[in-house]
Design a protein around this motif. Structure first.
Motif, short mmCIF file in Angstrom:
data_model
loop_
_atom_site.label_atom_id
_atom_site.label_comp_id
_atom_site.label_asym_id
_atom_site.label_seq_id
_atom_site.Cartn_x
_atom_site.Cartn_y
_atom_site.Cartn_z
N SER A 40 35.92 28.52 22.25
CA SER A 40 36.45 27.23 22.66
C SER A 40 37.93 27.41 22.99
O SER A 40 38.57 28.34 22.49
CB SER A 40 36.25 26.26 21.49
OG SER A 40 37.26 25.32 21.46
N ARG A 68 29.69 32.05 24.12
CA ARG A 68 28.92 31.54 22.99
C ARG A 68 27.57 32.23 22.91
O ARG A 68 26.82 32.24 23.88
CB ARG A 68 28.69 30.03 23.13
CG ARG A 68 29.96 29.27 22.91
CD ARG A 68 29.74 27.79 22.77
NE ARG A 68 31.06 27.15 22.63
CZ ARG A 68 31.26 25.85 22.59
NH1 ARG A 68 30.25 25.02 22.66
NH2 ARG A 68 32.48 25.36 22.46
N MET A 86 36.33 26.64 29.94
CA MET A 86 36.60 25.35 29.34
C MET A 86 37.97 24.86 29.81
O MET A 86 38.96 25.58 29.68
CB MET A 86 36.57 25.49 27.82
CG MET A 86 36.44 24.17 27.11
SD MET A 86 36.43 24.38 25.32
CE MET A 86 34.70 24.47 24.99
N TRP A 156 33.56 18.19 14.60
CA TRP A 156 33.70 19.50 15.23
C TRP A 156 34.42 20.47 14.31
O TRP A 156 35.45 20.14 13.73
CB TRP A 156 34.47 19.39 16.56
CG TRP A 156 34.26 20.64 17.36
CD1 TRP A 156 33.24 20.89 18.22
CD2 TRP A 156 35.08 21.81 17.36
NE1 TRP A 156 33.36 22.16 18.74
CE2 TRP A 156 34.47 22.75 18.25
CE3 TRP A 156 36.25 22.18 16.70
CZ2 TRP A 156 35.01 24.00 18.48
CZ3 TRP A 156 36.78 23.44 16.93
CH2 TRP A 156 36.17 24.34 17.82
N ASN A 194 34.52 16.95 25.26
CA ASN A 194 34.64 16.67 23.84
C ASN A 194 36.11 16.45 23.48
O ASN A 194 36.95 17.29 23.81
CB ASN A 194 34.07 17.88 23.06
CG ASN A 194 33.93 17.59 21.60
OD1 ASN A 194 34.09 16.44 21.17
ND2 ASN A 194 33.62 18.62 20.83
N ASP A 217 42.37 17.86 20.43
CA ASP A 217 41.92 19.08 21.12
C ASP A 217 40.74 18.67 21.98
O ASP A 217 39.74 18.20 21.47
CB ASP A 217 41.49 20.09 20.04
CG ASP A 217 40.42 21.06 20.52
OD1 ASP A 217 40.57 21.61 21.62
OD2 ASP A 217 39.44 21.27 19.77
N THR A 218 40.87 18.81 23.29
CA THR A 218 39.73 18.43 24.13
C THR A 218 39.22 19.63 24.92
O THR A 218 39.98 20.53 25.27
CB THR A 218 40.04 17.29 25.11
OG1 THR A 218 40.57 17.81 26.35
CG2 THR A 218 40.98 16.25 24.52
N GLY A 219 37.93 19.63 25.18
CA GLY A 219 37.33 20.72 25.96
C GLY A 219 36.27 20.19 26.91
O GLY A 219 35.39 19.43 26.49
#
Ligand code: SER
Length: 390
Positions: A40, A68, A86, A156, A194, A217-219
């Motif tokens: 991430s 992943r 990402m 998360w 997210n 924290d965004t992804g």
């Protein structure tokens, strides 16, 4: 919209809102991180989420390659890739989650032209330890976006230990016709973005302690959003895979599920090699080895004469360029070929072992365990070798 254009729209939107772009880095997480690979965008930022000031300030944006393996068996469906990119944004102790969601909504609808009626959100319902995420719920209600509350899907964590917190996820409807049901009720809702409010750190004993600062924290999954914006039915049909779709079927006629797996694993293996990992029997090198062996197993099922060595150098070069890696494509191809030879020798040995009388009847779990642990033979390969012997 081409992925390169999507990246620049994203980055500019956040730069206009005071974010500084940081350079996305390698798939290898910093020392001390609890995961093998960067899964991430936040991995390289862990120390800064935990309070160390970042030299570029409190608002950051980047594009980070991630790998992943948790989703390995899902590779081949419409939304999962082993290596993906990402797009990420961070507030390091600066603004809070609702502003992040509001900006995210603005980018998706006004910036990228997505119909707001195709969006759905989820948020954290609260559990015994932490209360519900009412701030996100109120934000979505104010914007008129339907919202579903969950517990496990909206918390998360980075891994067993490390920064964590409640998240609010944005889903986009991918089905024909008007949206139906909710994200947990219909998988045509595809999660694209997210937004995590990182409030805690999980310790080795499972307990949670508050972080010294509240972060966001965004992804956003680049290939997923790109395929939806491009009206494609899967991530394998977005522009990132155009060169793969041009070259691979011309080399090897494969059915669609096999083509997806081969493209995904080959592309991932190129990027992992480009970041300096070498095949091995443990750790990162083992992940690389498994990727190569899985794809060869699929390739050789129909025709054992197929070889990775036939892959055009320009395809490898294209992938290395895309990820801004300076390894030479000829070196990558050479290492893939060496690994292919190792696997081929292993298979020859495997055929000899399987010819023993002990393995002539149905195989037990112990047999599979022995063949794997002692001779390095994966289950699907044993099955396919035995099928070919029949
Ligand atoms: N760390 C969160 C995720 O991976 C947001 O970037 O989903």
């Amino acid at each position: 919209m081409h992925t390169e254009q999507l990246i620049s729209t994203f980055v500019e939107y956040y730069e206009e809102r005071g974010h500084r772009r940081i350079t996305g880095s390698t798939l290898l997480p910093p020392d001390g991180d609890s995961v093998l690979f960067t899964t991430s965008g936040m991995h390289p930022l862990t120390p800064h989420l935990e309070g160390r000031p970042h030299p570029l300030g409190k608002r950051l944006v980047n594009v980070q390659r991630c790998l992943r393996t948790t989703d390995l068996d899902e590779v081949g469906d419409a939304t999962h890739l082993t290596v993906f990119e990402m797009l990420g944004t961070w507030s390091l102790g600066d603004y809070e989650g609702p502003l992040s969601l509001d900006w995210g909504y603005g980018l998706l609808t006004e910036g990228l032209g997505i119909d707001p009626g195709l969006l759905h959100a989820t948020a954290f319902a609260g559990d015994g330890r932490t209360g519900p995420d009412t701030a996100s719920v109120e934000l979505w209600q104010g914007l008129g976006v339907p919202i579903e509350l969950t517990v496990d899907d909206n918390w998360w964590s980075n891994g067993p230990v490390g920064p964590c917190g409640p998240d609010s996820e944005i889903f986009l409807w991918s089905g024909e016709g008007p949206p139906r049901s909710t994200p947990t009720g219909d998988d045509r809702w595809v999660e694209v973005w997210n937004h995590v409010t990182m409030t805690h750190r999980r310790l080795g004993d499972g307990s949670l302690v508050p972080l010294p600062q509240r972060n966001v924290d965004t992804g956003l999954g680049l290939e997923r959003l790109a395929s939806l914006l491009q009206g494609r039915s899967s991530v394998f049909a977005c522009d990132v895979f155009d060169p793969w779709r041009r070259h691979v079927p011309a080399l090897w006629p494969l059915d669609e599920p096999s083509l997806r797996l081969v493209c995904d694993h080959l592309r991932s293996a190129v990027v992992v090699l480009g970041d300096g990992v070498r095949p091995a029997n443990t750790g990162r090198g083992y992940v690389l080895r498994r990727l190569v062996r899985r794809l060869l197993t699929v390739l050789w099922r129909d025709d054992p004469s197929r070889s990775i060595g036939d892959l055009p150098e320009e395809l490898v070069q294209h992938t290395l360029d895309h990820f801004r890696q300076d390894t030479r494509p000829g070196d990558v191809l050479r290492m893939l070929r060496e690994e292919e030879h190792r696997f081929s020798r292993l298979l020859d040995r495997g055929r000899q072992v399987l010819a023993r009388s002990r393995f002539q009847g149905p195989l037990t779990e112990d047999d599979f365990g022995y063949l794997h642990d002692t001779h390095g033979l994966p289950r699907d390969l044993i099955t396919s070798l035995r099928r070919h012997e029949d």
